[in-house]
Design an enzyme around this catalytic site. Structure first.
Site, PDB file in Angstrom:
ATOM      1  N   TRP A 327       0.824  -1.208   0.000  1.00  0.00           N
ATOM      2  CA  TRP A 327       0.000   0.000   0.000  1.00  0.00           C
ATOM      3  C   TRP A 327       0.857   1.257   0.000  1.00  0.00           C
ATOM      4  CZ3 TRP A 327       0.053   3.829   3.743  1.00  0.00           C
ATOM      5  CH2 TRP A 327      -0.913   4.826   3.621  1.00  0.00           C
ATOM      6  N   HIS A 328       2.037   1.186   0.612  1.00  0.00           N
ATOM      7  CA  HIS A 328       2.867   2.378   0.755  1.00  0.00           C
ATOM      8  C   HIS A 328       3.435   2.873  -0.573  1.00  0.00           C
ATOM      9  CE1 HIS A 328       2.749   1.423   5.074  1.00  0.00           C
ATOM     10  NE2 HIS A 328       3.092   2.678   5.256  1.00  0.00           N
ATOM     11  N   GLY A 329       3.445   2.052  -1.590  1.00  0.00           N
ATOM     12  CA  GLY A 329       3.964   2.538  -2.854  1.00  0.00           C
ATOM     13  C   GLY A 329       4.003   1.469  -3.920  1.00  0.00           C
ATOM     14  N   PHE A 511       2.316   8.473  -0.395  1.00  0.00           N
ATOM     15  CA  PHE A 511       1.787   7.126  -0.234  1.00  0.00           C
ATOM     16  C   PHE A 511       0.292   7.094  -0.513  1.00  0.00           C
ATOM     17  CE2 PHE A 511       5.226   6.946   3.223  1.00  0.00           C
ATOM     18  CZ  PHE A 511       6.186   6.616   2.292  1.00  0.00           C
TER      19      PHE A 511
END
Length: 511
Positions: A327-329, A511
């Site tokens: 999810w962060h990138g 993000f």
């Protein structure tokens, strides 16, 4: 526009507060008040790029329509179908903007085909307003939501203090507060508490986070460009980034809480001294609390949680952390970081099981566990921060001493005196004063209370996980409206504003 910018502090917020104050005096039912906050939030969001205003408004319209159909008949088969359709719509929107470019590029790279990037620009806050609306749809299907009118739902999604980087809030947490707020106006307590929280966060962001950026960026840039980063520089770069990200997100969270409180709204706590953790499990209950809550409630539990045996529980835990990492990138670094984090969580769970079976309660004391965890967790950040896999590998080689001990520079004289050889002529030269800086920050995050503890008497935010904010040990450290605290906050604010010229975007915006 960001919270720590000149435009926000000296133009946007004073104007919005003034208009809001007038609206609360003229409108006792709160409709105008809601319109003021919605309009202000749209201006705040559109300041970055107005072209994405139709996107967020379209997302709100679609989710609102689907939610109303669901709440008309919750828990039924039709409701479930609509909920799945709504969640799919949100994930498709997020997937296209956030992951399409990377997935297409990854396919072409594996196939050995030359390609041009799609050039899709990630809309601001899409991860956060998407997750927030997914939670709303799922809760509506469970019968936990009631029908809302378009204005209140729009305010729930758009409320600017939590729009860009969280916290990820639930409708039932926010709407009762908005309803009670109508006609109440701005109170002296809310303004005092709100400005104090904002000042604390502003200081963390501009002085600590942006200050550490100057040490982290050149090291990681060198690693990504192929420079062999040496032992001392690699560790300083990794630690500097660890503190940059910590104070960047901690500062943002405090500012968001403070800004919401100015309008009489309490947000859920989203940051609770995570570097005081002694395990990965504890860390994720302290770092980005509302995201970890979302992952637990809408991924881990639906996967089966701990209901189907130990093996399945570990798999569910791994998948939850893997998806949380991804999810962060969009990129291979985040892909492998998710695997890395999920793997550590599983290993830690197995170790706890082994200790329980052989009757070992604790191998290390609280401080020993904290130090070991800190060393281990510092190794997580290069994969998270580096732009490329090669850059992260270069950082790991440096942290393990495989690229030599130090660069030419202030460290050389010290090592010369100790009779230790080192690598010369590297392009990174860091000031020795960073060591004192890092020592001070370690003391700050390990020993000092956090803003929620200091301000605890006035409850600036409510606890996401009730009972997990440790009580303040020394009562004299508790904030109160006084001349001494006022002067202290004024000095901190002045020092922070003196660094406005080096302001950078919040890291979680990407993000």
């Amino acid at each position: 526009m960001i919270f720590s910018s000149f435009q926000f502090i000296f133009i946007f917020m004073p104007i919005l507060l003034a208009v809001y104050y007038v609206a609360t005096k003229l409108d006792t039912k709160g409709r105008t008040v809601d319109l003021v906050l919605i309009t202000g939030s749209l201006v705040f969001y559109g300041w970055w790029n107005p072209i994405y205003l139709p996107l967020i408004l379209g997302s709100i319209a679609v989710n609102y329509a689907i939610a109303n159909f669901i709440t008309a008949e919750p828990k039924g088969k039709r409701s479930r179908t609509l909920m799945i359709a709504g969640v799919s719509f949100n994930l498709a929107l997020l997937g296209y903007f956030k992951y399409a470019d990377w997935l297409v590029g990854a396919y072409h790279d594996v196939a050995g085909i030359t390609h041009e990037p799609l050039g899709i620009v990630l809309p601001l806050a899409i991860s956060f307003f998407t997750f927030q609306q997914i939670a709303y749809l799922v809760d509506a299907h469970k019968g936990e939501q009631v029908r809302s009118d378009p204005l209140t739902y729009s305010l729930f999604v758009l409320f600017f203090p939590q729009l860009i980087a969280g916290p990820i809030v639930h409708y039932k947490e926010m709407m009762p507060q908005f309803e009670r707020r109508a006609g109440r106006g701005i109170t002296s307590e809310n303004v005092t508490v709100g400005l104090t929280m904002f000042s604390i966060g502003l200081f963390k962001k501009l002085v600590f986070a942006d200050g550490m950026s100057g040490y982290a960026v050149p090291v990681f840039a060198a690693a990504d460009s192929g420079v062999d980063v040496t032992l001392i520089d690699a560790w300083i770069g990794a630690l500097a980034y660890a503190f940059q990200l910590y104070f960047d997100f901690s500062g943002y969270s405090d500012m968001a809480i403070g800004l919401a409180r100015l309008f009489g709204i309490r947000l859920p706590l989203n940051f609770n001294s995570p570097y005081k953790s002694g395990s990965h499990t504890e860390f994720w209950r302290r770092w980005h609390l509302t995201l970890s809550r979302f992952l637990r409630d809408y991924i881990y539990i639906p996967l089966g949680g701990s209901r189907h045996g130990e093996g399945r529980r570990l798999f569910n835990q791994f998948m939850t952390m893997f998806l949380g990492g991804l999810w962060h990138g969009a990129g291979w670094t985040f892909f492998f970081w998710g695997i890395w984090m999920g793997g550590f969580m599983v290993v830690e769970a197995i170790w706890e099981k082994i200790k329980k079976r052989i009757g070992i309660k604790r191998v290390l004391g609280p401080w020993g566990s904290r130090i070991v965890f800190w060393i281990v967790f510092t190794f997580h950040w290069p994969l998270f921060r580096a732009e490329t896999l090669d850059g992260s590998i270069n950082m790991y080689r440096g942290m393990l001493g495989l690229n030599g001990i130090t660069t030419a520079g202030p460290w050389a004289n010290i090592l010369d005196g100790l009779g230790i050889s080192y690598v010369l002529d590297r392009p990174i030269v860091l000031d020795f004063e960073v060591v004192y800086y890092l020592i001070a920050l370690h003391i700050w995050v390990w020993v000092l209370p956090n803003a929620q503890q200091i301000m605890g008497r006035y409850r600036p935010a409510f606890e996401t996980y009730p009972g997990e904010v440790a009580p303040l040990k020394y009562k004299w450290m508790a904030w109160r409206p006084s001349i001494i605290w006022g002067l202290g906050m004024a000095a901190a604010t002045f020092l922070a504003l003196a660094h406005l010229n080096r302001v950078q975007e919040f890291l979680y915006f990407q993000f």
